[in-house]
Design a protein around this motif. Structure first.
Motif, PDB file in Angstrom:
ATOM      1  N   ARG A  45       0.846  -1.186   0.000  1.00 34.84           N
ATOM      2  CA  ARG A  45       0.000   0.000   0.000  1.00 34.84           C
ATOM      3  C   ARG A  45       0.884   1.240   0.000  1.00 34.84           C
ATOM      4  NH1 ARG A  45      -5.126  -0.105   3.951  1.00 34.84           N
ATOM      5  NH2 ARG A  45      -5.206  -2.128   2.874  1.00 34.84           N
ATOM      6  N   GLU A  46       0.505   2.239  -0.797  1.00 31.69           N
ATOM      7  CA  GLU A  46       1.313   3.443  -0.901  1.00 31.69           C
ATOM      8  C   GLU A  46       0.453   4.694  -0.748  1.00 31.69           C
ATOM      9  OE1 GLU A  46       3.120   3.978  -4.763  1.00 31.69           O
ATOM     10  OE2 GLU A  46       1.265   3.512  -5.833  1.00 31.69           O
ATOM     11  N   LEU A  47       1.113   5.742  -0.321  1.00 30.10           N
ATOM     12  CA  LEU A  47       0.468   7.029  -0.155  1.00 30.10           C
ATOM     13  C   LEU A  47       0.112   7.621  -1.510  1.00 30.10           C
ATOM     14  CD1 LEU A  47      -0.194   9.684   1.503  1.00 30.10           C
ATOM     15  CD2 LEU A  47       2.174  10.327   0.996  1.00 30.10           C
ATOM     16  N   VAL A  48      -1.078   8.215  -1.587  1.00 29.91           N
ATOM     17  CA  VAL A  48      -1.458   9.007  -2.749  1.00 29.91           C
ATOM     18  C   VAL A  48      -1.448  10.486  -2.368  1.00 29.91           C
ATOM     19  CG1 VAL A  48      -3.247   9.510  -4.435  1.00 29.91           C
ATOM     20  CG2 VAL A  48      -2.850   7.143  -3.709  1.00 29.91           C
ATOM     21  N   ALA A  49      -2.230  10.840  -1.348  1.00 29.50           N
ATOM     22  CA  ALA A  49      -2.320  12.242  -0.937  1.00 29.50           C
ATOM     23  C   ALA A  49      -2.949  12.335   0.445  1.00 29.50           C
ATOM     24  CB  ALA A  49      -3.150  13.050  -1.937  1.00 29.50           C
ATOM     25  N   THR A  50      -2.600  13.394   1.165  1.00 28.15           N
ATOM     26  CA  THR A  50      -3.215  13.656   2.464  1.00 28.15           C
ATOM     27  C   THR A  50      -3.604  15.125   2.567  1.00 28.15           C
ATOM     28  OG1 THR A  50      -1.104  14.133   3.533  1.00 28.15           O
ATOM     29  CG2 THR A  50      -1.895  11.852   3.637  1.00 28.15           C
ATOM     30  N   ILE A  51      -4.566  15.379   3.432  1.00 29.23           N
ATOM     31  CA  ILE A  51      -5.011  16.750   3.691  1.00 29.23           C
ATOM     32  C   ILE A  51      -5.299  16.859   5.175  1.00 29.23           C
ATOM     33  CG2 ILE A  51      -7.421  16.186   3.113  1.00 29.23           C
ATOM     34  CD1 ILE A  51      -7.649  19.056   1.972  1.00 29.23           C
ATOM     35  N   THR A  52      -4.798  17.916   5.798  1.00 21.69           N
ATOM     36  CA  THR A  52      -5.001  18.072   7.229  1.00 21.69           C
ATOM     37  C   THR A  52      -6.280  18.852   7.502  1.00 21.69           C
ATOM     38  OG1 THR A  52      -3.829  20.176   7.379  1.00 21.69           O
ATOM     39  CG2 THR A  52      -2.504  18.149   7.548  1.00 21.69           C
ATOM     40  N   SER A  53      -6.627  18.916   8.764  1.00 20.02           N
ATOM     41  CA  SER A  53      -7.749  19.746   9.164  1.00 20.02           C
ATOM     42  C   SER A  53      -7.393  21.208   8.962  1.00 20.02           C
ATOM     43  CB  SER A  53      -8.083  19.478  10.632  1.00 20.02           C
ATOM     44  OG  SER A  53      -6.968  19.777  11.439  1.00 20.02           O
ATOM     45  N   GLY A  54      -8.398  22.069   9.052  1.00 24.96           N
ATOM     46  CA  GLY A  54      -8.166  23.482   8.858  1.00 24.96           C
ATOM     47  C   GLY A  54      -8.822  23.997   7.599  1.00 24.96           C
ATOM     48  N   ARG A  70      -1.412  14.837 -11.534  1.00 19.15           N
ATOM     49  CA  ARG A  70      -2.666  14.339 -12.094  1.00 19.15           C
ATOM     50  C   ARG A  70      -3.766  14.179 -11.046  1.00 19.15           C
ATOM     51  NH1 ARG A  70      -2.512   9.319 -13.704  1.00 19.15           N
ATOM     52  NH2 ARG A  70      -0.648   8.749 -12.515  1.00 19.15           N
ATOM     53  N   PHE A  71      -3.393  14.101  -9.791  1.00 21.77           N
ATOM     54  CA  PHE A  71      -4.367  13.846  -8.721  1.00 21.77           C
ATOM     55  C   PHE A  71      -4.533  15.096  -7.859  1.00 21.77           C
ATOM     56  CE2 PHE A  71      -3.592   8.947  -8.415  1.00 21.77           C
ATOM     57  CZ  PHE A  71      -3.896   8.840  -9.755  1.00 21.77           C
ATOM     58  N   THR A  72      -5.752  15.309  -7.388  1.00 23.09           N
ATOM     59  CA  THR A  72      -6.042  16.431  -6.507  1.00 23.09           C
ATOM     60  C   THR A  72      -6.905  15.966  -5.346  1.00 23.09           C
ATOM     61  OG1 THR A  72      -5.985  17.978  -8.371  1.00 23.09           O
ATOM     62  CG2 THR A  72      -7.009  18.748  -6.330  1.00 23.09           C
ATOM     63  N   ILE A  73      -6.435  16.208  -4.138  1.00 25.16           N
ATOM     64  CA  ILE A  73      -7.218  15.899  -2.947  1.00 25.16           C
ATOM     65  C   ILE A  73      -7.897  17.182  -2.485  1.00 25.16           C
ATOM     66  CG2 ILE A  73      -5.318  16.272  -1.317  1.00 25.16           C
ATOM     67  CD1 ILE A  73      -6.454  13.933   0.344  1.00 25.16           C
ATOM     68  N   SER A  74      -9.128  17.051  -2.033  1.00 29.53           N
ATOM     69  CA  SER A  74      -9.862  18.208  -1.543  1.00 29.53           C
ATOM     70  C   SER A  74     -10.891  17.738  -0.530  1.00 29.53           C
ATOM     71  CB  SER A  74     -10.552  18.945  -2.697  1.00 29.53           C
ATOM     72  OG  SER A  74     -11.517  18.122  -3.315  1.00 29.53           O
ATOM     73  N   LYS A  75     -11.485  18.687   0.154  1.00 30.06           N
ATOM     74  CA  LYS A  75     -12.537  18.335   1.092  1.00 30.06           C
ATOM     75  C   LYS A  75     -13.635  19.377   1.051  1.00 30.06           C
ATOM     76  CE  LYS A  75     -10.170  20.393   5.069  1.00 30.06           C
ATOM     77  NZ  LYS A  75      -9.666  20.148   6.458  1.00 30.06           N
ATOM     78  N   ASP A  76     -14.834  18.918   1.328  1.00 33.56           N
ATOM     79  CA  ASP A  76     -15.999  19.786   1.426  1.00 33.56           C
ATOM     80  C   ASP A  76     -16.549  19.600   2.827  1.00 33.56           C
ATOM     81  OD1 ASP A  76     -18.560  20.912   1.380  1.00 33.56           O
ATOM     82  OD2 ASP A  76     -18.790  20.527  -0.769  1.00 33.56           O
TER      83      ASP A  76
END
Length: 120
Positions: A45-54, A70-76
């Protein structure tokens, strides 16, 4: 405890896009880090992306070097959902994609995974 539900995987052709979603069982505001990982057949297993709180000014985003173009991490926050937008998919992106939540207590929780298959 945090339960995670991923969705959005599927079968696509090279060059196409997919957007994965991860919904935690509690507010993402209370989770320190949300992330996406993947595991291809026969590989670790490998990391793709992370996003912290805030918010947009304070959160930190990290990508695996090979995927940041090519990849984008986001949160709503309103939808309590973390996304992974994947563009220009390649054969080597075929894997099971997992969502992970790390709490402020440094405990990790994993989703069940969603399969992404890139094939012509």
């Amino acid at each position: 405890q945090v339960q995670l539900v991923e969705s959005g995987g599927g079968l696509v052709q090279p060059g196409e896009s997919l957007r994965l979603s991860c919904v935690p069982s509690r507010s993402i505001r209370t989770v320190y880090i949300m992330g996406w990982y993947r595991q291809a057949p026969g590989k670790e297993r490998e990391l793709v992306a992370t996003i912290t709180s805030g918010d947009a000014n304070t959160r930190r985003i990290e990508y695996a070097h090979s995927m940041q173009d090519r990849f984008t991490i986001s949160k709503d926050t309103a939808k309590n959902t973390v996304y992974l937008q994947m563009n220009n998919l390649k054969f080597e992106d075929t894997a099971v994609y997992y969502c992970k939540a790390r709490t402020y207590g440094d405990v990790d929780y994993w989703g069940q995974g969603t399969q992404v298959t890139v094939s012509s």
